[in-house]
Design an enzyme around this catalytic site. Structure first.
Site, short mmCIF file in Angstrom:
data_model
loop_
_atom_site.label_atom_id
_atom_site.label_comp_id
_atom_site.label_asym_id
_atom_site.label_seq_id
_atom_site.Cartn_x
_atom_site.Cartn_y
_atom_site.Cartn_z
N TRP A 1 0.75 -1.19 0.09
CA TRP A 1 0.22 -0.06 0.06
C TRP A 1 0.87 1.26 -0.01
CZ3 TRP A 1 -0.13 -4.14 3.55
CH2 TRP A 1 0.48 -3.65 4.79
N ARG A 2 2.10 1.06 -0.12
CA ARG A 2 3.07 2.11 -0.13
C ARG A 2 3.02 2.90 -1.35
NH1 ARG A 2 7.36 0.99 4.90
NH2 ARG A 2 5.75 1.62 6.53
N GLU B 1 -4.95 0.76 6.44
CA GLU B 1 -5.08 1.11 7.96
C GLU B 1 -6.24 0.50 8.65
OE1 GLU B 1 -2.87 2.48 9.61
OE2 GLU B 1 -1.73 3.18 7.88
N THR C 1 -4.05 -6.18 13.46
CA THR C 1 -3.41 -7.24 12.53
C THR C 1 -2.08 -7.21 12.14
OG1 THR C 1 -5.86 -7.60 11.95
CG2 THR C 1 -4.20 -8.96 10.74
N GLY D 1 -10.43 -11.51 11.56
CA GLY D 1 -11.10 -11.34 12.91
C GLY D 1 -11.56 -9.88 13.09
N TYR E 1 -6.79 7.49 15.69
CA TYR E 1 -5.54 6.65 15.00
C TYR E 1 -5.70 6.84 13.50
CZ TYR E 1 -2.46 3.84 12.75
OH TYR E 1 -1.72 3.34 11.80
N ASP F 1 0.20 4.69 17.10
CA ASP F 1 -0.11 3.46 16.97
C ASP F 1 0.69 2.78 18.35
OD1 ASP F 1 2.31 2.65 16.03
OD2 ASP F 1 1.50 1.40 14.30
N CYS G 1 12.91 -1.62 17.25
CA CYS G 1 12.50 -1.25 18.56
C CYS G 1 11.39 -2.28 19.00
CB CYS G 1 12.21 0.15 18.71
SG CYS G 1 12.09 0.80 20.20
N1 ADE Z 1 0.59 -0.34 10.67
C1 ADE Z 1 -0.30 0.55 10.78
N2 ADE Z 1 -0.04 1.21 9.61
C2 ADE Z 1 0.99 1.03 8.98
C3 ADE Z 1 1.77 1.40 7.69
N3 ADE Z 1 1.13 2.46 7.02
N4 ADE Z 1 2.76 0.82 7.39
C4 ADE Z 1 3.71 -0.18 8.26
N5 ADE Z 1 2.71 -0.59 9.43
C5 ADE Z 1 1.57 0.12 9.74
#
Ligand code: ADE
Length: 359
Positions: free
Chosen positions: A26-27, A43, A49, A87, A126, A144, A198
């Site tokens: 999704w990036r 998101e 999850t 879930g 969030y 988060d 981390c």
């Molecule tokens: N967790 C929630 N949103 C995220 C994101 N955009 N990239 C990586 N981990 C995530």
């Protein structure tokens, strides 16, 4: 508070991210502009999850429903079926309602302001912040679980969770202070840092790009942050499930009501879910038990829900005729993927079949 310079922290983290960002579907990639529909979808899936699980579901959803218009015109049952196994099913129902709302009220264009976003089904603080930052590159403090953990370590936050959660969220804004650009990259860099370096139990501080800015690094045990109150033991609930098979190999399932847990999903009929181990009379009085003509013995499954652990005895048996159960459906095993079936019910089905095969 020992945090001296959010700017230096941001610079070091963003440099690391430019090189080490995880490649997630999704990036934004070099040749693509970020699509708010895909950011929102990812998101919602990522609430509760793990990334590795979400990837598979995200691919299926975007293949089936590439735009918010496609999702809004799907059937709700098909969306629940595709969500099956992820879930927290209220997320799927809200996802569908939200898609319909965005199409109906915003002509398919996601709003970019906090108050409109938070009015949409399934979008809270969030998710609104994440969408504003990641999809629209707007300044937003995104917090988060990963970001809470990093904040608690960088600032050596001594409040005890869950009581101090609100305060910890407030403290996270120090990390974002003065961020002038990269509003989408910065929270995602924090998430990647939390996922890869981390981590909660064994942080790899020697590899950390922001080690120099972290107060907990200078303690013996950075993993002790955030401080947490001991966990309460989860209560247990018990039930018996009736796995009833017909002569063509199909088995009986019914759709749950529109309210409450697992709403709108398909289930194997069960007795009431009780706090104590069931009395055998509760089982024998159940109308499903009395339909069984030939019993194959008893199995058992366990399943962990957020608020309780569930122990289910699985009674499997045959009926002579399907038509006596008009309020559900007789379903073949290989057609299950077309229905919204939660994991707990999949476990029951597999256990029922195992008992029948073994008999
Ligand atoms: N967790 C929630 N949103 C995220 C994101 N955009 N990239 C990586 N981990 C995530």
């Amino acid at each position: 508070m020992t945090f001296q310079s959010s700017q230096l922290f941001q610079r070091d983290l963003l440099r690391w991210y430019a090189d080490q960002a995880r490649d997630l579907p999704w990036r934004e990639r070099d040749d693509q502009v970020v699509d708010p529909y895909r950011v929102w979808l990812s998101e919602i899936m990522l609430q509760q999850t793990m990334v590795a699980t979400v990837k598979r579901y995200y691919e299926v959803f975007t293949e089936k429903w590439p735009t918010v218009f496609d999702l809004a015109s799907a059937k709700e049952d098909d969306v629940l079926a595709a969500w099956s196994g992820l879930g927290y099913y209220s997320r799927a129902r809200n996802l569908y309602r939200c898609a319909r709302y965005v199409v109906e009220h915003y002509n398919g264009v996601f709003p970019d302001d906090e108050s409109s976003l938070k009015k949409l089904p399934g979008i809270g603080d969030y998710t609104a912040a994440a969408i504003r930052a990641i999809a629209f590159n707007q300044p937003a403090v995104v917090v988060d679980g990963n970001i809470e953990r990093i904040t608690s370590r960088v600032l050596k936050f001594n409040g005890v969770l869950p009581k101090a959660k609100k305060e910890l969220k407030k403290q996270a804004s120090f990390l974002f202070e003065g961020l002038s650009d990269s509003h989408g990259d910065f929270p995602q860099a924090l998430m990647d840092l939390g996922a890869t370096i981390c981590s909660s139990t064994s942080p790899r501080c020697l590899l950390c790009p922001v080690q120099a800015h972290c107060a907990a690094y200078h303690t013996d045990d950075p993993e002790l942050y955030p401080c947490k109150a001991p966990k309460k033991k989860k209560p247990v609930k018990y039930a018996t499930a009736f796995f009833i098979q017909s002569d063509d190999g199909s088995f009986y399932m019914r759709k749950r009501g529109d309210e409450g847990m697992l709403a709108g999903l398909y289930e194997i009929p069960t007795s009431e879910w009780k706090k104590n181990i069931l009395n055998q009379n509760d089982v024998k009085d159940n109308s499903f038990f009395n339909l069984i003509k030939k019993e194959y013995g008893k199995g058992q499954i366990t399943h962990s829900f957020t608020h309780f652990d569930f122990v289910v005895d699985v009674l499997s048996g045959d009926v002579e005729c399907q038509t006596i159960l008009p309020d559900g459906e007789w379903i073949m095993y290989n057609k299950i993927k077309n229905y919204g079936v939660p994991t707990v019910m999949k476990k029951i089905i597999d256990e029922g079949r195992r008992c029948i095969k073994k008999a």
